[in-house]
Scaffold this motif. Structure first.
Motif, PDB file in Angstrom:
ATOM      1  N   ARG A 290      41.682  31.426  80.283  1.00 11.21           N
ATOM      2  CA  ARG A 290      42.780  32.385  80.077  1.00 11.21           C
ATOM      3  C   ARG A 290      42.125  33.824  79.595  1.00 11.21           C
ATOM      4  N   ILE A 291      42.014  34.893  80.462  1.00  8.24           N
ATOM      5  CA  ILE A 291      41.621  36.236  79.729  1.00  8.24           C
ATOM      6  C   ILE A 291      42.625  37.103  80.195  1.00  8.24           C
ATOM      7  N   VAL A 292      43.149  37.834  78.971  1.00  6.87           N
ATOM      8  CA  VAL A 292      44.244  38.762  79.339  1.00  6.87           C
ATOM      9  C   VAL A 292      43.202  40.180  78.707  1.00  6.87           C
TER      10      VAL A 292
ATOM     11  N   ALA B  93      51.544  35.723  76.841  1.00 10.77           N
ATOM     12  CA  ALA B  93      50.355  35.108  77.618  1.00 10.77           C
ATOM     13  C   ALA B  93      49.310  34.523  76.555  1.00 10.77           C
ATOM     14  N   LEU B  94      49.274  35.155  75.318  1.00  8.00           N
ATOM     15  CA  LEU B  94      48.268  34.460  74.508  1.00  8.00           C
ATOM     16  C   LEU B  94      48.760  33.128  73.887  1.00  8.00           C
ATOM     17  N   VAL B  95      50.162  33.212  73.305  1.00 10.88           N
ATOM     18  CA  VAL B  95      50.669  32.155  72.523  1.00 10.88           C
ATOM     19  C   VAL B  95      50.956  31.214  73.339  1.00 10.88           C
ATOM     20  N   ASP B  96      51.416  31.189  74.536  1.00 13.31           N
ATOM     21  CA  ASP B  96      51.814  30.257  75.459  1.00 13.31           C
ATOM     22  C   ASP B  96      50.492  29.363  75.920  1.00 13.31           C
TER      23      ASP B  96
ATOM     24  N   ARG C 121      41.838  27.947  76.590  1.00 17.29           N
ATOM     25  CA  ARG C 121      40.781  28.536  75.788  1.00 17.29           C
ATOM     26  C   ARG C 121      41.136  30.044  76.259  1.00 17.29           C
ATOM     27  N   VAL C 122      41.663  30.888  75.157  1.00 17.93           N
ATOM     28  CA  VAL C 122      42.361  32.162  75.599  1.00 17.93           C
ATOM     29  C   VAL C 122      41.390  33.436  74.962  1.00 17.93           C
ATOM     30  N   VAL C 123      41.249  34.331  75.680  1.00 18.99           N
ATOM     31  CA  VAL C 123      40.507  35.415  75.290  1.00 18.99           C
ATOM     32  C   VAL C 123      41.236  36.598  75.475  1.00 18.99           C
ATOM     33  N   ARG C 124      41.447  37.479  74.475  1.00 22.76           N
ATOM     34  CA  ARG C 124      42.009  38.729  74.671  1.00 22.76           C
ATOM     35  C   ARG C 124      41.120  39.836  74.770  1.00 22.76           C
ATOM     36  N   LEU C 125      40.738  40.403  75.796  1.00 19.04           N
ATOM     37  CA  LEU C 125      39.526  41.381  76.280  1.00 19.04           C
ATOM     38  C   LEU C 125      39.936  42.949  75.778  1.00 19.04           C
ATOM     39  N   HIS C 126      39.563  43.290  74.843  1.00 21.23           N
ATOM     40  CA  HIS C 126      39.777  44.682  74.659  1.00 21.23           C
ATOM     41  C   HIS C 126      38.722  45.830  75.130  1.00 21.23           C
ATOM     42  N   THR C 127      38.916  46.995  75.514  1.00 20.34           N
ATOM     43  CA  THR C 127      37.577  47.718  75.541  1.00 20.34           C
ATOM     44  C   THR C 127      36.909  48.277  74.414  1.00 20.34           C
ATOM     45  N   GLY C 128      35.787  48.476  74.467  1.00 21.93           N
ATOM     46  CA  GLY C 128      34.975  49.051  73.216  1.00 21.93           C
ATOM     47  C   GLY C 128      35.077  48.050  72.288  1.00 21.93           C
TER      48      GLY C 128
ATOM     49  N   THR D 290      47.190  46.070  66.026  1.00 22.67           N
ATOM     50  CA  THR D 290      47.723  45.428  64.811  1.00 22.67           C
ATOM     51  C   THR D 290      49.043  44.670  65.275  1.00 22.67           C
ATOM     52  N   GLU D 291      49.612  45.327  66.362  1.00 20.96           N
ATOM     53  CA  GLU D 291      51.263  44.625  66.712  1.00 20.96           C
ATOM     54  C   GLU D 291      50.693  43.337  67.457  1.00 20.96           C
ATOM     55  N   GLN D 292      49.701  43.035  67.954  1.00 20.52           N
ATOM     56  CA  GLN D 292      49.328  41.941  68.705  1.00 20.52           C
ATOM     57  C   GLN D 292      49.001  40.778  67.619  1.00 20.52           C
ATOM     58  N   LEU D 293      48.123  41.279  66.687  1.00 13.67           N
ATOM     59  CA  LEU D 293      47.784  40.171  65.483  1.00 13.67           C
ATOM     60  C   LEU D 293      49.010  40.220  64.518  1.00 13.67           C
ATOM     61  N   ARG D 294      49.879  41.058  64.349  1.00 16.96           N
ATOM     62  CA  ARG D 294      51.363  40.387  63.674  1.00 16.96           C
ATOM     63  C   ARG D 294      51.934  39.394  64.141  1.00 16.96           C
ATOM     64  N   GLU D 295      51.901  39.609  65.848  1.00 19.86           N
ATOM     65  CA  GLU D 295      52.690  38.699  66.392  1.00 19.86           C
ATOM     66  C   GLU D 295      52.223  37.077  66.440  1.00 19.86           C
ATOM     67  N   LEU D 296      50.681  37.350  66.464  1.00 17.34           N
ATOM     68  CA  LEU D 296      50.102  36.303  66.562  1.00 17.34           C
ATOM     69  C   LEU D 296      50.509  35.417  65.162  1.00 17.34           C
ATOM     70  N   ASN D 297      50.389  36.109  64.126  1.00 19.85           N
ATOM     71  CA  ASN D 297      50.585  35.614  62.830  1.00 19.85           C
ATOM     72  C   ASN D 297      52.075  35.008  62.725  1.00 19.85           C
ATOM     73  N   ARG D 298      52.902  35.689  63.426  1.00 18.38           N
ATOM     74  CA  ARG D 298      54.428  35.350  63.304  1.00 18.38           C
ATOM     75  C   ARG D 298      54.458  34.075  64.147  1.00 18.38           C
ATOM     76  N   ALA D 299      53.557  33.899  65.130  1.00 19.95           N
ATOM     77  CA  ALA D 299      53.766  32.817  65.999  1.00 19.95           C
ATOM     78  C   ALA D 299      52.809  31.499  65.295  1.00 19.95           C
ATOM     79  N   GLN D 300      52.171  31.851  64.235  1.00 13.90           N
ATOM     80  CA  GLN D 300      51.082  31.140  63.480  1.00 13.90           C
ATOM     81  C   GLN D 300      50.043  30.457  64.518  1.00 13.90           C
TER      82      GLN D 300
END
Ligand code: SAH
Length: 272
Positions: free
Chosen positions: A39-41, A75-78, A85-92, A101-111
């Motif tokens: 899965r690639i977001v 999409a990432l957590v589920d 095997r999940v990739v979050r793909l950002h530009t640059g 940061t808001e995504q990382l905080r949520e990933l932390n929260r979801a452990q």
């Protein structure tokens, strides 16, 4: 370091910098991850779809441009919890205006563990397109990455006019659509003939470079029809190749008379 075998389950979500656009400007690490992703977001508003050609056939590819934060995180957590095997793909590079940061905080929260894989920032691809060095001795020894204030406010002390006061190399993200507002902010500190370049879609096949000065760049950018996905680069370094020999100060790094940890100085001939 990635595990040698990526074909089994992954212990974390990977946040990957896609690079500026050209599909071969992603890192080897990023490419390997895409090669094995289920899965690639991806940030569809900016990531060149050509980069997605690194994904295996059948991978699920989700465009985050149409999603709000909770959907992206879900999409990432589920996916991760289902063993994908999940990739979050950002530009640059994800660390520059990546809303990361808001995504990382949520990933932390979801452990959900994550790892970041850096990417080539568009600013660096713009330097390459322009054929320039952003730092030149006695011209500019700092590079400022910033943006014009828009709907996202800019903290005090970081307004464009404050940063312009340094007179050094400036790279403006997210601002080309407001270039008519950028120029007056800069004009208080940079001379009217200061070189300015706008690089549209650096490293993409449709890359376009517009060169001018503070005086004429607004008209030139308007004439070129550039309204997004472009960087504004400001500073004397843009004319580095044109500095006359007698005024040019080369870096000391390769100066024969300048010794350093890796090379002894050659003693300068007397009188020279
Ligand atoms: N994380 C990205 C920046 C994201 S913010 C990076 O590291 O480059 C989005 C802004 O980046 C755009 O508005 C534009 O100013 C710039 N940008 C992204 N890709 C670009 C490219 N290929 N060429 C020129 N500018 C680009």
């Amino acid at each position: 370091m990635l595990p040698a075998d990526l074909s089994g389950p992954w212990a974390r979500v990977y946040v990957v910098g896609a690079g500026p656009g050209a599909p071969d400007l992603i890192t080897e690490r990023g490419r390997r991850l895409l090669n094995h992703a289920d899965r690639i977001v991806y940030a569809g508003s900016l990531v060149n779809p050509a980069v997605l050609a690194h994904a295996p056939e059948g991978a699920e590819i989700l465009d985050s441009a149409q999603m709000a934060l909770p959907e992206i995180v879900a999409a990432l957590v589920d996916g991760f919890r289902q063993g994908m095997r999940v990739v979050r793909l950002h530009t640059g590079d994800p660390s520059i205006y990546g809303a990361l940061t808001e995504q990382l905080r949520e990933l932390n929260r979801a452990q959900v563990p994550f790892e970041i894989v850096p990417g080539v920032p568009s600013a660096m691809a713009a330097a390459a397109a322009l054929g320039v060095e952003f730092t030149l001795p006695e011209v500019a020894q700092s590079v400022i990455f910033t943006r014009m204030e828009g709907r996202t406010p800019v903290p005090d002390g970081e307004k464009l006019a404050d940063l312009a006061a340094h007179g050094t190399t400036l790279v403006l993200f997210l601002s080309v659509q407001m270039i008519h507002k950028v120029v007056p902010e800069l004009a208080a500190h940079y001379a009217p003939d200061t070189p300015v370049a706008v690089v549209y879609k650096a490293s993409w096949p449709e890359q376009q470079v517009v060169r001018g000065t503070l005086t004429d760049i607004v008209d030139k950018v308007r004439a070129a029809g550039i309204k997004a996905t472009a960087l504004i680069v400001v500073g004397q370094v843009l004319d580095g190749a044109e500095i006359p020999d007698e005024a040019f100060r080369a870096s000391k790094l390769y100066d024969p008379t300048f010794g350093h940890g890796f090379r002894k100085a050659v003693r300068q001939a007397e009188g020279s």
